[in-house]
Design an enzyme around this catalytic site. Structure first.
Site, PDB file in Angstrom:
ATOM      1  N   CYS A  22       0.834  -1.199   0.000  1.00 33.95           N
ATOM      2  CA  CYS A  22       0.000   0.000   0.000  1.00 33.95           C
ATOM      3  C   CYS A  22       0.866   1.246   0.000  1.00 33.95           C
ATOM      4  O   CYS A  22       2.094   1.175   0.003  1.00 33.95           O
ATOM      5  CB  CYS A  22      -0.933   0.012   1.207  1.00 33.95           C
ATOM      6  SG  CYS A  22      -0.034   0.090   2.773  1.00 33.95           S
ATOM      7  N   CYS A  25       3.451   1.545   2.766  1.00 29.56           N
ATOM      8  CA  CYS A  25       4.689   0.793   2.521  1.00 29.56           C
ATOM      9  C   CYS A  25       5.651   1.625   1.675  1.00 29.56           C
ATOM     10  O   CYS A  25       6.853   1.673   1.947  1.00 29.56           O
ATOM     11  CB  CYS A  25       4.385  -0.513   1.795  1.00 29.56           C
ATOM     12  SG  CYS A  25       3.343  -1.653   2.717  1.00 29.56           S
ATOM     13  N   ASP A 422      10.065  25.214 -33.846  1.00 33.50           N
ATOM     14  CA  ASP A 422      11.136  25.486 -34.797  1.00 33.50           C
ATOM     15  C   ASP A 422      10.537  25.278 -36.195  1.00 33.50           C
ATOM     16  O   ASP A 422       9.561  24.546 -36.351  1.00 33.50           O
ATOM     17  CB  ASP A 422      12.291  24.511 -34.558  1.00 33.50           C
ATOM     18  CG  ASP A 422      13.306  24.535 -35.679  1.00 33.50           C
ATOM     19  OD1 ASP A 422      13.797  25.631 -35.997  1.00 33.50           O
ATOM     20  OD2 ASP A 422      13.592  23.464 -36.240  1.00 33.50           O
ATOM     21  N   ASP A 627      14.066  20.047 -33.561  1.00 31.61           N
ATOM     22  CA  ASP A 627      14.762  18.813 -33.925  1.00 31.61           C
ATOM     23  C   ASP A 627      16.272  18.965 -34.099  1.00 31.61           C
ATOM     24  O   ASP A 627      16.962  17.981 -34.320  1.00 31.61           O
ATOM     25  CB  ASP A 627      14.176  18.236 -35.221  1.00 31.61           C
ATOM     26  CG  ASP A 627      14.558  19.068 -36.442  1.00 31.61           C
ATOM     27  OD1 ASP A 627      14.738  20.296 -36.281  1.00 31.61           O
ATOM     28  OD2 ASP A 627      14.677  18.502 -37.535  1.00 31.61           O
ATOM     29  N   ASP A 631      18.345  23.856 -31.471  1.00 29.90           N
ATOM     30  CA  ASP A 631      17.108  23.951 -30.684  1.00 29.90           C
ATOM     31  C   ASP A 631      17.311  23.499 -29.239  1.00 29.90           C
ATOM     32  O   ASP A 631      16.433  23.723 -28.404  1.00 29.90           O
ATOM     33  CB  ASP A 631      16.002  23.099 -31.322  1.00 29.90           C
ATOM     34  CG  ASP A 631      15.623  23.564 -32.710  1.00 29.90           C
ATOM     35  OD1 ASP A 631      15.577  24.792 -32.912  1.00 29.90           O
ATOM     36  OD2 ASP A 631      15.389  22.715 -33.591  1.00 29.90           O
TER      37      ASP A 631
END
Length: 754
Positions: A22, A25, A422, A627, A631
């Site tokens: 639980c 724990c 971009d 990409d 960037d």
């Protein structure tokens, strides 16, 4: 290395932790691990039963395992190079058989509830087997908790059922073995229902790891490679024995065993389980392949470029597992509550017992109501609410080509209000295409395009390829005697005609007549950042212009739909590019991006400043999608970085979300799955708290029988996990039409009016 130096180098350790039941724990394990000197942060996931520890290099795995053991749980280190760990398939026969056997022994105990007589000694025998046989796991777990001066679900169940069983034994001894009322059925039913609920819960949790299991299944065990000493011979070897530079042979229908580059052959490869791309991708010499994808119709030879943990598939699995192992910020609320939950419930149960006794109730009634409080309050659902939703959300996203690298990105993405894109490679194809082709007055456009393609067909220049790709439907002509004119263009004979393609400078030098309409259009296209060329014909020593060609980076087929969908979702789009203002504004107009949100001629550092400016403008959560290497600063500066996996590794490392296809429409899908996952987390927490907030007062005031409390507790855990599993039906909406997808893969631009 000195101890001081070692302690300065951080490391990440992963432990498989067993025995947790639980949220309490989880809180206990985290607490003891944080006490280990050198540990900086800890995240324990109940659903994956895994602890992720960030610590100095001086902290050993043995120290961490010992700390967990001291708390009453078992742990084992997960080695970095070990195969991906997912929740194992169920020990179905053993676990379910235990539940069924417990149920068989419990059913007869219900007879007195229906007015049927059952010998008390038989009831004692049946209940004792259930209590101390099938309920032994709760005593073991409860003992560990007490030994560690903590509380957990097992302790609550053990105390509650033991009280009901003990009360029944007392009743038997007090009434000569023939009492009127026994409560053996209450303890037995609770244990049976809790074990059944835990079995259902474990079964449901395993389904949240289907994505990891599916990715692991993509790894072939063997590869067929050419002998290093004798390339004419092939042999089958274990995948672990393949080395970088080896040539792997892949036949039709087989899985590609390695990441590599096609050296021989042509085929189509199905990469759908890795990238989410629905259509097979054409592969020819020079094309990259990803291990785990499925070869189509051709035999290909692949030169291995990555093995083991460095392959794309291994990196994907690591990213998904990392996201599933981490905690979302909302989980901190659960941690704070669970830290005091079990002690508070024990106190409420004692108050309930004392309260009923003080108000004149008999010991049986008081004890049963206290037992009901203990049983209904088990905090299983609370501990599962967040991790199961995160596992389901990140898993289904990965299968659709969206890699969410950490739980914080998943949770934050639901609140994105602006995405800064971009341009080159993100919203545009990233390579030149023929964006405009205008024939001179009285010239046939299709014929002129065919003449241009004939002159360019033998050239490897990117602009020449763009012309040939755009002329696939134009009449085909054959050129001869082609000759490049340095710095000006190229000329050739097409049949009896002498055709040339060149720059404006060459047109001026040759004194070619340019129609006024084409000259005006050329100025507008140049202002938008396009490169202009001219198609000319020499006749009787004079040159005349046949057509205008404009080259530029073409917008991706799905880009406009992606921007429009984001707008419908209440998310603004900005354009941040290093290109000139004319080119940027032209792309923005095509896509429907507001002019005030276009930032042109930005250097990498400038992009990061633009993102910071957008964040400072109270725009809400700001994401950056890109990409390239340039960037990376902006991806890191944004609240959430979204990298196209078709780009550079630097960009992917700097981002919190990676898209396995270069499709901008996946940005909206990433936000959508984040919103859905966040809603599931909220719903799960709501139901987890509601069960306790309603059930505990009902139990305390004697309105909830322990048996019904046990059923409600089990149902709460199952309902929370089942609700999270509904995310598995989600599907990404990204994707171009079939025709546009084919054209994009062939390098053919989608030409639109300028």
């Amino acid at each position: 290395m000195s101890t001081a130096a070692a302690s300065e180098n951080p490391r990440t350790a992963e432990l498989a932790v067993s025995g947790m039941t639980c949220a309490s724990c989880v809180a206990r394990v985290e607490k003891v691990l944080k006490r280990v000197p050198g540990v900086e942060s800890v995240a324990v996931n109940l659903a994956t039963e895994k602890a992720t520890v960030h610590a100095s290099a001086a902290v050993t795995d043995d120290q961490l395992v010992a700390a967990v053991a001291k708390a009453g749980y078992e742990a084992a280190p997960i080695l970095p190079d070990a195969p991906s760990t997912v929740i194992a398939p169920p020990a179905f026969d053993r676990e379910l058989a235990a539940v069924l056997a417990s149920a068989v022994l419990t059913v007869p105990l219900l007879a007195p509830m229906f007015g049927l007589a059952l010998n008390p000694w038989l009831q004692l025998a049946l209940a004792s087997v259930v209590q101390f046989g099938f309920g032994a796991r709760f005593y073991v777990g409860g003992y560990r908790a007490v030994r560690a001066f903590a509380g957990n679900m097992d302790l609550l169940v053990a105390l509650g059922t033991s009280a009901a069983w003990g009360l029944s034994v007392y009743q038997m001894s007090a009434h000569g073995g023939m009492p009127e009322h026994l409560f053996f059925e209450a303890s037995a039913v609770v244990i049976t229902l809790v074990r059944f609920g835990k079995w259902l819960e474990a079964r449901a949790k395993r389904q949240t790891t289907d994505a990891i299991r599916a990715l692991n299944a993509l790894r072939p065990d063997k590869a067929r490679v050419r002998e290093r000493d004798d390339p004419s011979r092939e042999r089958e070897v274990a995948l672990a024995d393949v080395r970088i530079g080896d040539i792997a042979i892949v036949r039709p229908g087989e899985r590609v065993p390695v990441d590599g580059i096609v050296r021989e052959g042509r085929t189509h490869i199905d990469e759908s389980l890795i990238t989410g791309e629905s259509l097979p991708v054409a592969k020819e010499p020079g094309a990259r392949t990803t291990g785990g994808s499925i070869n189509g119709e051709g035999v290909i030879a692949i030169e291995t470029t990555a093995i083991g943990a460095e392959t794309t598939l291994a990196r994907i699995i690591r990213l998904v597992e990392s996201a599933q192992a981490e905690k979302a910020p909302i989980q901190r609320l659960v941690d704070r509550v669970s830290a005091v939950f079990v002690p508070a419930i024990l106190a409420i149960a004692l108050v309930t017992l004392a309260g009923w006794l003080l108000h004149g109730a008999d010991a049986e009634t008081a004890l049963l109501n206290a037992v009901a409080v203990l049983v209904i309050a088990c905090p299983c659902a609370l501990g599962l609410a967040t991790p199961t939703a995160i596992m389901a959300g990140t898993g289904v996203a990965a299968r659709q080509g969206i890699l969410i690298k950490d739980a914080q990105a998943l949770e934050q993405a639901h609140a994105i209000r602006i995405v800064a894109f971009d341009k080159t490679g993100t919203l545009t194809v990233g390579r030149p295409g023929l964006v405009a082709f205008d024939a001179a007055p009285a010239q046939d456009r299709s014929e002129a395009l065919g003449l241009a393609a004939a002159v360019q067909r033998m050239s490897e220049h990117p602009l020449a390829k763009a012309v040939v790709a755009a002329a696939s439907d134009a009449p085909r002509f054959e050129a001869s005697a082609a000759r490049a004119v340095a710095g000006r263009g190229v000329e050739a004979h097409v049949g009896a005609r002498r055709i040339a393609i060149g720059s404006a400078r060459w047109v001026a030098e040759l004194g070619a007549d340019v129609p006024a309409s084409l000259a005006e259009h050329a100025k507008r296209l140049e202002a938008q950042g396009n490169t202009i060329s001219w198609l000319m014909e020499e006749t009787a020593g004079r040159h005349c212009v046949l057509a205008l060609l404009a080259f530029g980076d073409t917008v991706k087929p799905t880009a406009r739909a992606a921007i429009e969908r984001l707008a419908r979702m209440g998310v603004k789009s900005a354009l941040v590019t290093g290109d000139n203002a004319g080119s940027a504004q032209a792309v923005a107009r095509t896509l429907g991006i507001a002019p005030e949100l276009v930032f042109a001629q930005t250097l990498p550092d400038d992009k990061a400043r633009v993102v910071a400016q957008l964040k400072a403008s109270n725009a809400g959560i700001v994401a950056m999608a890109g990409d390239g290497i340039n960037d990376a600063p902006a991806l890191a500066a944004a609240d959430i970085g979204i990298a196209m996996a078709s780009g550079t590794d630097v960009a992917i490392e700097a981002a919190g979300i990676a898209l396995m296809r270069g499709d901008p429409a996946l940005v909206a899908d990433a936000i959508d799955i984040s919103r859905r996952t966040y809603r599931k987390i909220q719903q799960n927490l709501f139901w987890a708290f509601v069960y306790n907030l309603i059930g505990i007062p009902l139990a305390a005031f004697g309105l909830l029988d322990p048996m019904f409390a046990g059923a409600a507790m089990a149902f709460s855990s199952v309902s929370v996990v089942t609700n999270a599993l509904l995310l598995r039906t989600w599907r990404a909406q990204a994707g171009a039409t079939a025709d546009e997808a084919d054209e994009a893969r062939a390098g053919k631009p989608i030409t639109r009016p300028a």
